[in-house]
Design a protein around this motif. Structure first.
Motif, PDB file in Angstrom:
ATOM      1  N   ALA A 173     143.024  43.563 -53.503  1.00 63.68           N
ATOM      2  CA  ALA A 173     143.013  43.155 -52.099  1.00 63.68           C
ATOM      3  C   ALA A 173     142.507  41.717 -51.947  1.00 63.68           C
ATOM      4  CB  ALA A 173     142.145  44.109 -51.286  1.00 63.68           C
ATOM      5  N   ASN A 174     141.538  41.358 -52.756  1.00 59.58           N
ATOM      6  CA  ASN A 174     141.006  39.998 -52.729  1.00 59.58           C
ATOM      7  C   ASN A 174     142.026  38.998 -53.264  1.00 59.58           C
ATOM      8  OD1 ASN A 174     138.792  38.138 -52.257  1.00 59.58           O
ATOM      9  ND2 ASN A 174     138.574  38.010 -54.482  1.00 59.58           N
ATOM     10  N   GLU A 175     142.699  39.373 -54.342  1.00 56.39           N
ATOM     11  CA  GLU A 175     143.680  38.482 -54.967  1.00 56.39           C
ATOM     12  C   GLU A 175     144.869  38.205 -54.057  1.00 56.39           C
ATOM     13  OE1 GLU A 175     144.672  40.421 -58.599  1.00 56.39           O
ATOM     14  OE2 GLU A 175     142.844  39.767 -59.648  1.00 56.39           O
ATOM     15  N   CYS A 176     145.280  39.217 -53.278  1.00 60.72           N
ATOM     16  CA  CYS A 176     146.474  39.041 -52.440  1.00 60.72           C
ATOM     17  C   CYS A 176     146.139  38.643 -51.005  1.00 60.72           C
ATOM     18  CB  CYS A 176     147.347  40.291 -52.465  1.00 60.72           C
ATOM     19  SG  CYS A 176     146.625  41.762 -51.726  1.00 60.72           S
ATOM     20  N   GLY A 177     144.870  38.414 -50.705  1.00 59.92           N
ATOM     21  CA  GLY A 177     144.486  37.912 -49.396  1.00 59.92           C
ATOM     22  C   GLY A 177     144.351  38.954 -48.310  1.00 59.92           C
ATOM     23  N   LEU A 178     144.267  40.222 -48.695  1.00 61.86           N
ATOM     24  CA  LEU A 178     144.111  41.284 -47.706  1.00 61.86           C
ATOM     25  C   LEU A 178     142.707  41.282 -47.104  1.00 61.86           C
ATOM     26  CD1 LEU A 178     145.495  43.777 -46.404  1.00 61.86           C
ATOM     27  CD2 LEU A 178     144.497  45.159 -48.231  1.00 61.86           C
ATOM     28  N   ILE A 179     141.717  40.879 -47.900  1.00 58.73           N
ATOM     29  CA  ILE A 179     140.323  40.841 -47.443  1.00 58.73           C
ATOM     30  C   ILE A 179     139.785  39.424 -47.524  1.00 58.73           C
ATOM     31  CG2 ILE A 179     139.933  43.216 -48.184  1.00 58.73           C
ATOM     32  CD1 ILE A 179     138.387  42.095 -50.594  1.00 58.73           C
ATOM     33  N   SER A 180     138.644  39.202 -46.910  1.00 55.64           N
ATOM     34  CA  SER A 180     138.030  37.876 -46.956  1.00 55.64           C
ATOM     35  C   SER A 180     137.415  37.618 -48.334  1.00 55.64           C
ATOM     36  CB  SER A 180     136.957  37.749 -45.870  1.00 55.64           C
ATOM     37  OG  SER A 180     137.517  38.007 -44.600  1.00 55.64           O
ATOM     38  N   ARG A 181     136.634  38.598 -48.823  1.00 50.10           N
ATOM     39  CA  ARG A 181     136.063  38.490 -50.161  1.00 50.10           C
ATOM     40  C   ARG A 181     135.330  39.777 -50.534  1.00 50.10           C
ATOM     41  NH1 ARG A 181     130.648  36.573 -48.990  1.00 50.10           N
ATOM     42  NH2 ARG A 181     130.610  35.742 -46.876  1.00 50.10           N
ATOM     43  N   ILE A 182     134.966  39.859 -51.814  1.00 54.75           N
ATOM     44  CA  ILE A 182     134.231  41.011 -52.339  1.00 54.75           C
ATOM     45  C   ILE A 182     132.737  40.701 -52.323  1.00 54.75           C
ATOM     46  CG2 ILE A 182     133.834  42.461 -54.378  1.00 54.75           C
ATOM     47  CD1 ILE A 182     136.732  41.958 -55.181  1.00 54.75           C
ATOM     48  N   VAL A 183     131.961  41.677 -51.910  1.00 51.58           N
ATOM     49  CA  VAL A 183     130.500  41.553 -51.849  1.00 51.58           C
ATOM     50  C   VAL A 183     129.890  42.743 -52.578  1.00 51.58           C
ATOM     51  CG1 VAL A 183     128.496  41.454 -50.320  1.00 51.58           C
ATOM     52  CG2 VAL A 183     130.653  40.393 -49.610  1.00 51.58           C
ATOM     53  N   ASN A 184     128.830  42.497 -53.329  1.00 49.11           N
ATOM     54  CA  ASN A 184     128.127  43.592 -53.987  1.00 49.11           C
ATOM     55  C   ASN A 184     127.690  44.623 -52.962  1.00 49.11           C
ATOM     56  OD1 ASN A 184     125.474  44.932 -55.017  1.00 49.11           O
ATOM     57  ND2 ASN A 184     126.380  44.051 -56.853  1.00 49.11           N
ATOM     58  N   LEU A 185     127.883  45.905 -53.275  1.00 52.27           N
ATOM     59  CA  LEU A 185     127.574  46.972 -52.328  1.00 52.27           C
ATOM     60  C   LEU A 185     126.149  46.860 -51.790  1.00 52.27           C
ATOM     61  CD1 LEU A 185     128.226  49.600 -50.841  1.00 52.27           C
ATOM     62  CD2 LEU A 185     127.597  50.850 -52.919  1.00 52.27           C
ATOM     63  N   LEU A 186     125.200  46.547 -52.664  1.00 56.77           N
ATOM     64  CA  LEU A 186     123.803  46.460 -52.237  1.00 56.77           C
ATOM     65  C   LEU A 186     123.574  45.315 -51.250  1.00 56.77           C
ATOM     66  CD1 LEU A 186     121.996  47.121 -55.649  1.00 56.77           C
ATOM     67  CD2 LEU A 186     122.397  48.739 -53.783  1.00 56.77           C
ATOM     68  N   ASP A 187     124.475  44.330 -51.256  1.00 60.72           N
ATOM     69  CA  ASP A 187     124.331  43.167 -50.380  1.00 60.72           C
ATOM     70  C   ASP A 187     125.243  43.230 -49.163  1.00 60.72           C
ATOM     71  OD1 ASP A 187     122.534  42.040 -52.206  1.00 60.72           O
ATOM     72  OD2 ASP A 187     124.166  41.117 -53.359  1.00 60.72           O
ATOM     73  N   LEU A 188     126.088  44.276 -49.068  1.00 64.66           N
ATOM     74  CA  LEU A 188     127.135  44.307 -48.039  1.00 64.66           C
ATOM     75  C   LEU A 188     126.566  44.242 -46.621  1.00 64.66           C
ATOM     76  CD1 LEU A 188     130.168  44.496 -47.483  1.00 64.66           C
ATOM     77  CD2 LEU A 188     129.957  46.988 -47.577  1.00 64.66           C
ATOM     78  N   GLU A 189     125.548  45.026 -46.342  1.00 63.29           N
ATOM     79  CA  GLU A 189     124.974  45.029 -44.996  1.00 63.29           C
ATOM     80  C   GLU A 189     124.364  43.675 -44.656  1.00 63.29           C
ATOM     81  OE1 GLU A 189     121.515  47.272 -42.314  1.00 63.29           O
ATOM     82  OE2 GLU A 189     122.042  48.047 -44.291  1.00 63.29           O
ATOM     83  N   ASN A 190     123.553  43.145 -45.571  1.00 63.68           N
ATOM     84  CA  ASN A 190     122.902  41.862 -45.303  1.00 63.68           C
ATOM     85  C   ASN A 190     123.910  40.722 -45.203  1.00 63.68           C
ATOM     86  OD1 ASN A 190     120.320  42.911 -45.196  1.00 63.68           O
ATOM     87  ND2 ASN A 190     119.919  42.588 -47.370  1.00 63.68           N
ATOM     88  N   GLU A 191     124.949  40.772 -46.031  1.00 67.44           N
ATOM     89  CA  GLU A 191     125.946  39.698 -46.006  1.00 67.44           C
ATOM     90  C   GLU A 191     126.764  39.746 -44.717  1.00 67.44           C
ATOM     91  OE1 GLU A 191     128.037  36.282 -47.308  1.00 67.44           O
ATOM     92  OE2 GLU A 191     126.052  37.150 -47.690  1.00 67.44           O
ATOM     93  N   SER A 192     127.117  40.953 -44.270  1.00 64.97           N
ATOM     94  CA  SER A 192     127.858  41.047 -43.014  1.00 64.97           C
ATOM     95  C   SER A 192     127.008  40.540 -41.853  1.00 64.97           C
ATOM     96  CB  SER A 192     128.328  42.486 -42.781  1.00 64.97           C
ATOM     97  OG  SER A 192     127.228  43.372 -42.679  1.00 64.97           O
ATOM     98  N   LEU A 193     125.719  40.818 -41.880  1.00 65.95           N
ATOM     99  CA  LEU A 193     124.817  40.299 -40.842  1.00 65.95           C
ATOM    100  C   LEU A 193     124.666  38.787 -40.944  1.00 65.95           C
ATOM    101  CD1 LEU A 193     122.073  43.068 -40.891  1.00 65.95           C
ATOM    102  CD2 LEU A 193     123.444  42.418 -38.893  1.00 65.95           C
ATOM    103  N   ARG A 194     124.614  38.290 -42.179  1.00 64.08           N
ATOM    104  CA  ARG A 194     124.484  36.838 -42.358  1.00 64.08           C
ATOM    105  C   ARG A 194     125.702  36.111 -41.786  1.00 64.08           C
ATOM    106  NH1 ARG A 194     125.950  32.573 -45.118  1.00 64.08           N
ATOM    107  NH2 ARG A 194     127.587  33.718 -46.217  1.00 64.08           N
ATOM    108  N   VAL A 195     126.890  36.611 -42.088  1.00 61.88           N
ATOM    109  CA  VAL A 195     128.120  35.996 -41.573  1.00 61.88           C
ATOM    110  C   VAL A 195     128.169  36.123 -40.050  1.00 61.88           C
ATOM    111  CG1 VAL A 195     130.642  36.104 -41.577  1.00 61.88           C
ATOM    112  CG2 VAL A 195     129.388  36.388 -43.716  1.00 61.88           C
ATOM    113  N   ALA A 196     127.808  37.295 -39.543  1.00 60.32           N
ATOM    114  CA  ALA A 196     127.817  37.508 -38.096  1.00 60.32           C
ATOM    115  C   ALA A 196     126.857  36.552 -37.397  1.00 60.32           C
ATOM    116  CB  ALA A 196     127.451  38.959 -37.783  1.00 60.32           C
ATOM    117  N   ASN A 197     125.668  36.384 -37.949  1.00 57.98           N
ATOM    118  CA  ASN A 197     124.691  35.486 -37.336  1.00 57.98           C
ATOM    119  C   ASN A 197     125.134  34.033 -37.410  1.00 57.98           C
ATOM    120  OD1 ASN A 197     122.333  36.975 -36.265  1.00 57.98           O
ATOM    121  ND2 ASN A 197     122.193  37.791 -38.341  1.00 57.98           N
ATOM    122  N   ARG A 198     125.812  33.689 -38.486  1.00 59.82           N
ATOM    123  CA  ARG A 198     126.309  32.311 -38.592  1.00 59.82           C
ATOM    124  C   ARG A 198     127.325  32.033 -37.485  1.00 59.82           C
ATOM    125  NH1 ARG A 198     128.397  29.046 -43.983  1.00 59.82           N
ATOM    126  NH2 ARG A 198     129.041  27.165 -42.887  1.00 59.82           N
TER     127      ARG A 198
END
Length: 253
Positions: A173-198
């Motif tokens: 999905a990442n290679e073909c552009g279906l998703i924005s990018r892959i994030v480590n599962l343990l970081d998924l919540e914090n990363e989604s919040l980081r992007v949202a806050n940005r």
């Protein structure tokens, strides 16, 4: 602040609204009531000036494993299944004017995949699996899966995914552009919040105009898209946000 229903958990963190799909016993299978709850919550936040960005997420092991087949079966048997009612509720979600981030781990299948693709940014854990298994039960996608997938990953890959029902891994999905990018599962919540806050920290009118412009130019010719982009830019040039930022910048020179 957190509110719960039988289907979702709605939470506010600063300027971020978070919707967590909450039907763990059925792997977050999507019912009409769940769609209603999601669309109602998104519409509520659309009218809330404090909410700048929305996050839609599932559990660590599943985002949403498709439509609720038990409910579908009962409605078909009773001849009460109203596809347009489902599609109308889904459209309210897909047409949310504020930026929406999908945080996907595990299976996002059928209408679950549609929910992810209806979002503006998809952050996916390595475990994420995207797909449309509808043909295996004798139907086809009904919530934009065919059109969205073919636009996102091209005809050949979309054909294989939908005709075979084969799931697409996070890596593919990442290679073909279906998703924005892959994030480590343990970081998924914090990363989604980081992007949202940005996003939430940026000038709000510009963000809203950018989202609407990108949505419209996606299905336009390059020339038509450029014309709309110029028109949208002129609108942002006249906002108080831009004028204040420019004035503050000029004072610092």
């Amino acid at each position: 602040m957190q509110e719960s229903s039988n289907n979702i958990i709605a939470e506010v963190r600063g300027n971020i609204g978070i919707i967590t799909l909450n039907r763990p016993d059925v792997l977050n299978a999507v019912s009409l009531e769940m769609l209603n709850d999601i669309s109602y919550q998104m519409q509520t936040w659309e009218y809330d000036e404090e909410i700048r960005v929305i996050i839609l997420r599932g559990a660590d092991n599943v985002f949403a494993a498709g439509i609720d087949l038990k409910e579908l079966s009962e409605e078909i048997q009773q001849q009460s299944f109203a596809l347009k009612t489902w599609q109308d509720e889904f459209s309210k979600i897909a047409n949310c004017s504020k930026p929406v981030i999908a945080a996907v781990a595990g299976y996002a299948l059928g209408i679950g995949c549609d929910l992810a693709l209806a979002c503006d940014i998809i952050l996916a854990a390595e475990s994420a699996q995207f797909g449309y298994p509808e043909t295996s039960i004798g139907i086809i996608p009904a919530f934009g899966g065919c059109s969205k997938l073919i636009h996102a990953i091209g005809r050949a890959k979309a054909m294989e995914a939908i005709l075979t029902g084969k799931a697409i891994s996070a890596e593919e999905a990442n290679e073909c552009g279906l998703i924005s990018r892959i994030v480590n599962l343990l970081d998924l919540e914090n990363e989604s919040l980081r992007v949202a806050n940005r996003i939430a920290d940026l000038p709000f009118q510009a963000v809203m105009q950018a989202k609407e412009t990108l949505r419209q130019v996606e299905n336009m010719s390059i020339r038509s898209g450029e014309d709309l982009e110029a028109k949208s830019c002129r609108l942002t040039l006249n906002t108080d946000e831009f004028k204040d930022i420019l004035s503050n910048f000029a004072q610092k020179i």
